[in-house]
Motif scaffolding. Sequence first.
Motif, mmCIF file in Angstrom:
data_model
loop_
_atom_site.group_PDB
_atom_site.id
_atom_site.type_symbol
_atom_site.label_atom_id
_atom_site.label_comp_id
_atom_site.label_asym_id
_atom_site.label_seq_id
_atom_site.Cartn_x
_atom_site.Cartn_y
_atom_site.Cartn_z
ATOM 1 N N GLN A 143 33.571 55.994 11.135
ATOM 2 C CA GLN A 143 33.359 57.254 11.855
ATOM 3 C C GLN A 143 34.484 57.564 12.844
ATOM 4 N N LYS A 144 35.723 57.423 12.372
ATOM 5 C CA LYS A 144 36.891 57.706 13.205
ATOM 6 C C LYS A 144 37.581 58.981 12.728
ATOM 7 N N PRO A 145 37.979 59.865 13.636
ATOM 8 C CA PRO A 145 38.701 61.073 13.225
ATOM 9 C C PRO A 145 40.047 60.732 12.601
ATOM 10 N N LEU A 146 40.386 61.496 11.561
ATOM 11 C CA LEU A 146 41.598 61.254 10.776
ATOM 12 C C LEU A 146 42.442 62.519 10.734
ATOM 13 N N VAL A 147 43.708 62.386 11.120
ATOM 14 C CA VAL A 147 44.665 63.486 11.009
ATOM 15 C C VAL A 147 45.574 63.172 9.834
ATOM 16 N N SER A 148 45.486 63.989 8.797
ATOM 17 C CA SER A 148 46.171 63.714 7.533
ATOM 18 C C SER A 148 47.316 64.685 7.312
ATOM 19 N N GLY A 149 48.485 64.142 6.970
ATOM 20 C CA GLY A 149 49.635 64.982 6.664
ATOM 21 C C GLY A 149 50.317 64.523 5.391
ATOM 22 N N ALA A 150 51.038 65.416 4.763
ATOM 23 C CA ALA A 150 51.796 65.082 3.556
ATOM 24 C C ALA A 150 52.975 66.034 3.437
ATOM 25 N N ALA A 151 54.065 65.554 2.834
ATOM 26 C CA ALA A 151 55.256 66.384 2.645
ATOM 27 C C ALA A 151 56.013 65.897 1.426
ATOM 28 N N ILE A 152 56.386 66.832 0.557
ATOM 29 C CA ILE A 152 57.188 66.512 -0.618
ATOM 30 C C ILE A 152 57.999 67.744 -0.992
ATOM 31 N N ARG A 153 59.224 67.530 -1.426
ATOM 32 C CA ARG A 153 60.128 68.636 -1.748
ATOM 33 C C ARG A 153 60.221 69.588 -0.550
ATOM 34 N N PHE A 154 59.793 70.842 -0.710
ATOM 35 C CA PHE A 154 59.811 71.815 0.389
ATOM 36 C C PHE A 154 58.403 72.144 0.891
ATOM 37 N N ASP A 155 57.392 71.395 0.443
ATOM 38 C CA ASP A 155 55.999 71.748 0.711
ATOM 39 C C ASP A 155 55.286 70.686 1.542
ATOM 40 N N GLY A 156 54.551 71.141 2.553
ATOM 41 C CA GLY A 156 53.797 70.237 3.400
ATOM 42 C C GLY A 156 52.364 70.694 3.559
ATOM 43 N N GLN A 157 51.514 69.760 3.969
ATOM 44 C CA GLN A 157 50.120 70.103 4.214
ATOM 45 C C GLN A 157 49.576 69.272 5.364
ATOM 46 N N LEU A 158 48.539 69.799 5.989
ATOM 47 C CA LEU A 158 47.947 69.140 7.149
ATOM 48 C C LEU A 158 46.476 69.502 7.235
ATOM 49 N N SER A 159 45.638 68.515 7.577
ATOM 50 C CA SER A 159 44.242 68.791 7.869
ATOM 51 C C SER A 159 43.695 67.696 8.764
ATOM 52 N N VAL A 160 42.525 67.960 9.333
ATOM 53 C CA VAL A 160 41.829 66.993 10.178
ATOM 54 C C VAL A 160 40.446 66.761 9.596
ATOM 55 N N PHE A 161 40.058 65.503 9.527
ATOM 56 C CA PHE A 161 38.732 65.115 9.065
ATOM 57 C C PHE A 161 38.081 64.323 10.195
ATOM 58 N N ASP A 162 37.046 64.905 10.793
ATOM 59 C CA ASP A 162 36.421 64.289 11.966
ATOM 60 C C ASP A 162 34.999 63.880 11.601
ATOM 61 N N PHE A 163 34.815 62.613 11.328
ATOM 62 C CA PHE A 163 33.549 62.118 10.796
ATOM 63 C C PHE A 163 32.475 61.950 11.869
ATOM 64 N N ARG A 164 32.798 62.326 13.098
ATOM 65 C CA ARG A 164 31.781 62.403 14.143
ATOM 66 C C ARG A 164 30.990 63.703 14.014
ATOM 67 N N LEU A 165 31.520 64.653 13.217
ATOM 68 C CA LEU A 165 30.867 65.930 12.998
ATOM 69 C C LEU A 165 30.144 65.913 11.661
ATOM 70 N N GLN A 166 28.920 66.346 11.643
ATOM 71 C CA GLN A 166 28.088 66.233 10.455
ATOM 72 C C GLN A 166 28.637 66.999 9.261
ATOM 73 N N ASN A 167 29.255 68.150 9.512
ATOM 74 C CA ASN A 167 29.701 69.001 8.411
ATOM 75 C C ASN A 167 31.171 68.826 8.053
ATOM 76 N N SER A 168 31.839 67.861 8.656
ATOM 77 C CA SER A 168 33.261 67.677 8.348
ATOM 78 C C SER A 168 33.439 67.109 6.942
ATOM 79 N N PRO A 169 34.339 67.704 6.151
ATOM 80 C CA PRO A 169 34.688 67.068 4.878
ATOM 81 C C PRO A 169 35.519 65.824 5.139
#
Length: 265
Positions: A143-169
């Motif tokens: 149940q630890k919050p996770l900050v996820s990032g990724a980058a390849i070529r010219f494209d990047g992505q970012l999201s947060v998954f906070d498992f302390r919140l019931q509706n978080s993916p």
Amino acid sequence: MDDQQLLRYSRHVLLDGFGVEGQAKLAQSTVLVVGAGGLGSAALPYLASAGVGRIIVADGDMVDLTNLQRQILYRESSIGTRKAASARNALLALNSTIEVMAVEEHLSSDRLGAIVADVDLVLDCSDNFVSRHAINAACVKHQKPLVSGAAIRFDGQLSVFDFRLQNSPCYACVFPDEVAAEQAEEDRCGVMGVFAPLVGVIGAMQASEALGLLANVGESSVGRLHLFSAKNMRWREVRVKRDTHCLTCGSLATSAAISSEVGYA
């Protein structure tokens, strides 16, 4: 906070909604950063300079010449050294008042779980789907919050998954395990290339999300996936929801299987 700390972090203290209380929360926090490559090189200096009290840097790789194009924590003199240890030295040179622990190994499932259990937040700065799913599973379990990032070529992505919140993916809700399995020959910057400033953009945003969560300032990106094209200088945002049938965090979840070792770029 003493006078020296108040001076050092004065630009945070001056911020509405942050103040001494937010800075004190950073000082009391422990963060695990998995991967000291391109993303980690961008995120780690901001965590250290901002005053996160304890940072654990986990990476089993060594610095090589190809890293210097984007991994700004390192210098030519760093080639041949362990990334985690070299990163630790760089962070302490930036802020000697914090604690930095270097984990110079590819984490086994047990070791990863044990470390995640004892931290306040995790940054996933790894470079492959297997590692991301392993880190996600450990964060779901503890149940630890996770900050996820990724980058390849010219494209990047970012999201947060906070498992302390019931509706978080979780990460697996958005990128299921079977998707990773289909990409056994997955994209990696060593094969596909990566635009140097891209990892800086995504890594800095990971640090921003982490500091906001730790200091309880602002709104995190839970439920939102940010997609960035450095080639076109455009951001897109995609809403993501928890999958109630997710094999990692949903009703079909079993004891999450974590790969034997976690690797990073």
